[in-house]
Design a protein around this motif. Structure first.
Motif, short mmCIF file in Angstrom:
data_model
loop_
_atom_site.label_atom_id
_atom_site.label_comp_id
_atom_site.label_asym_id
_atom_site.label_seq_id
_atom_site.Cartn_x
_atom_site.Cartn_y
_atom_site.Cartn_z
N LYS A 91 13.67 -1.14 -1.80
CA LYS A 91 12.78 -0.58 -2.81
C LYS A 91 13.10 0.91 -2.94
O LYS A 91 13.16 1.61 -1.95
N ASN A 92 13.34 1.35 -4.16
CA ASN A 92 13.61 2.77 -4.40
C ASN A 92 12.31 3.50 -4.68
O ASN A 92 11.53 3.09 -5.53
N LEU A 93 12.10 4.58 -3.96
CA LEU A 93 10.91 5.41 -4.13
C LEU A 93 11.37 6.82 -4.45
O LEU A 93 12.08 7.44 -3.65
N VAL A 94 11.03 7.31 -5.62
CA VAL A 94 11.38 8.67 -6.03
C VAL A 94 10.12 9.52 -5.96
O VAL A 94 9.12 9.21 -6.60
N ILE A 95 10.18 10.57 -5.15
CA ILE A 95 9.07 11.53 -5.06
C ILE A 95 9.56 12.81 -5.71
O ILE A 95 10.55 13.40 -5.29
N GLN A 96 8.86 13.23 -6.77
CA GLN A 96 9.23 14.45 -7.47
C GLN A 96 8.46 15.64 -6.90
O GLN A 96 7.26 15.53 -6.65
N ALA A 97 9.18 16.74 -6.70
CA ALA A 97 8.58 17.98 -6.22
C ALA A 97 8.58 19.00 -7.35
O ALA A 97 9.59 19.20 -8.01
N ASP A 98 7.42 19.57 -7.60
CA ASP A 98 7.26 20.59 -8.64
C ASP A 98 6.44 21.72 -8.04
O ASP A 98 5.95 21.61 -6.93
N PRO A 138 4.65 10.78 -6.88
CA PRO A 138 3.24 10.52 -6.64
C PRO A 138 2.79 11.20 -5.34
O PRO A 138 3.60 11.46 -4.46
N ASN A 139 1.50 11.44 -5.26
CA ASN A 139 0.98 12.03 -4.02
C ASN A 139 0.28 10.98 -3.16
O ASN A 139 -0.24 11.31 -2.10
N GLN A 140 0.29 9.72 -3.61
CA GLN A 140 -0.23 8.60 -2.83
C GLN A 140 0.76 7.44 -2.96
O GLN A 140 1.07 7.02 -4.08
N VAL A 141 1.29 6.97 -1.83
CA VAL A 141 2.28 5.90 -1.83
C VAL A 141 1.78 4.79 -0.90
O VAL A 141 1.41 5.06 0.23
N ASP A 142 1.78 3.57 -1.40
CA ASP A 142 1.39 2.40 -0.59
C ASP A 142 2.62 1.56 -0.34
O ASP A 142 3.31 1.14 -1.28
N LEU A 143 2.91 1.28 0.94
CA LEU A 143 4.06 0.49 1.34
C LEU A 143 3.62 -0.67 2.23
O LEU A 143 2.58 -0.59 2.88
N THR A 144 4.43 -1.69 2.26
CA THR A 144 4.18 -2.83 3.12
C THR A 144 5.07 -2.73 4.35
O THR A 144 6.27 -2.40 4.22
N ALA A 145 4.51 -3.00 5.51
CA ALA A 145 5.28 -2.95 6.75
C ALA A 145 6.47 -3.90 6.64
O ALA A 145 6.35 -5.01 6.14
N GLY A 146 7.64 -3.46 7.09
CA GLY A 146 8.84 -4.28 7.05
C GLY A 146 9.68 -4.08 5.81
O GLY A 146 10.81 -4.56 5.74
N GLU A 147 9.17 -3.37 4.79
CA GLU A 147 9.95 -3.10 3.59
C GLU A 147 11.07 -2.12 3.91
O GLU A 147 10.91 -1.23 4.72
N GLY A 151 -0.81 22.97 -1.95
CA GLY A 151 -1.06 21.65 -2.52
C GLY A 151 0.10 20.68 -2.46
O GLY A 151 -0.02 19.56 -2.96
N MET A 152 1.22 21.08 -1.87
CA MET A 152 2.36 20.17 -1.79
C MET A 152 2.21 19.25 -0.59
O MET A 152 2.80 19.45 0.46
N SER A 153 1.38 18.22 -0.79
CA SER A 153 1.20 17.21 0.25
C SER A 153 0.89 15.89 -0.42
O SER A 153 0.53 15.84 -1.59
N GLY A 154 1.05 14.82 0.34
CA GLY A 154 0.76 13.49 -0.16
C GLY A 154 0.51 12.56 1.01
O GLY A 154 0.64 12.96 2.16
N MET A 155 0.17 11.33 0.68
CA MET A 155 -0.13 10.33 1.72
C MET A 155 0.72 9.09 1.51
O MET A 155 0.90 8.63 0.37
N ILE A 156 1.22 8.56 2.61
CA ILE A 156 1.89 7.26 2.62
C ILE A 156 1.00 6.34 3.46
O ILE A 156 0.68 6.67 4.59
N GLU A 157 0.62 5.21 2.87
CA GLU A 157 -0.15 4.23 3.63
C GLU A 157 0.70 2.99 3.80
O GLU A 157 1.19 2.41 2.83
N ASN A 192 4.40 2.32 12.69
CA ASN A 192 3.34 1.32 12.74
C ASN A 192 2.50 1.46 11.48
O ASN A 192 2.52 2.51 10.82
N PRO A 193 1.76 0.41 11.13
CA PRO A 193 0.87 0.53 9.97
C PRO A 193 -0.10 1.69 10.16
O PRO A 193 -0.47 2.04 11.27
N GLY A 194 -0.46 2.31 9.06
CA GLY A 194 -1.39 3.44 9.10
C GLY A 194 -1.13 4.40 7.97
O GLY A 194 -0.33 4.13 7.07
N LYS A 195 -1.82 5.53 8.02
CA LYS A 195 -1.66 6.56 6.99
C LYS A 195 -0.86 7.72 7.56
O LYS A 195 -1.09 8.14 8.70
#
Length: 160
Positions: A66-73, A79-88, A151-157, A134-137
């Protein structure tokens, strides 16, 4: 190096010319031989990238990546919130569309360096980051001074 190459080529051209001067056929002409050599080098250089393999090339099936592009400005990630599935298997690309330098660091994930494309010098050759978690945020930030605070921060869950 270029001057040395040209000088060597001219010397070889002269030697070939003297050797084949007795031959009257067009195949013996040094110009034809030089053209054939130049054509071979050109074709080889064009085909080379198609057939060469990188020592870092992943032999896994890239269709499951899966390609995930995070843009920095200035001064945000999108995006500043990314949801992923374990094992991807994820390929993360940081696309800096801003005017100043940015980077991306995921806090709390253990990583080993495999292959990464970067113009930023961290005393590593082109290498890629392999992350296992491990799973988590997990929070990601720009580590350039005052960027995360601006403000340059985001979350991966990661969910199982």
């Amino acid at each position: 190096m270029f001057v040395l190459f040209i000088a060597t080529t001219l010397i070889l051209f002269r030697m070939i010319h003297q050797e084949f001067i007795k031959t009257k056929g067009w195949l013996g002409h040094p110009g034809v031989i030089t053209f054939a050599f130049a054509l071979f080098i050109t074709v080889y250089n064009q085909i080379g990238p198609l057939t060469s393999t990188s020592p870092f090339q992943n032999n896994n099936d890239n269709m499951n990546t899966k390609n995930l592009v995070i843009q920095a400005d200035e001064f945000s990630f999108s995006p500043n919130q990314v949801d992923l599935t374990a094992g991807e298997t994820i390929k993360i690309t940081l696309d800096n569309i801003g005017e100043v330098e940015h980077d991306l660091e995921v806090i709390g994930m253990e990583a080993e360096v495999e292959e990464m494309s970067s113009s930023h010098d961290h005393h590593q050759e082109d290498s890629q980051i392999h992350i296992h978690s491990n799973p988590g945020k997990y929070r990601y930030i720009c580590t350039i001074p005052w960027h995360a605070e601006s403000g340059m921060s985001g979350m991966i869950e990661i969910v199982s």
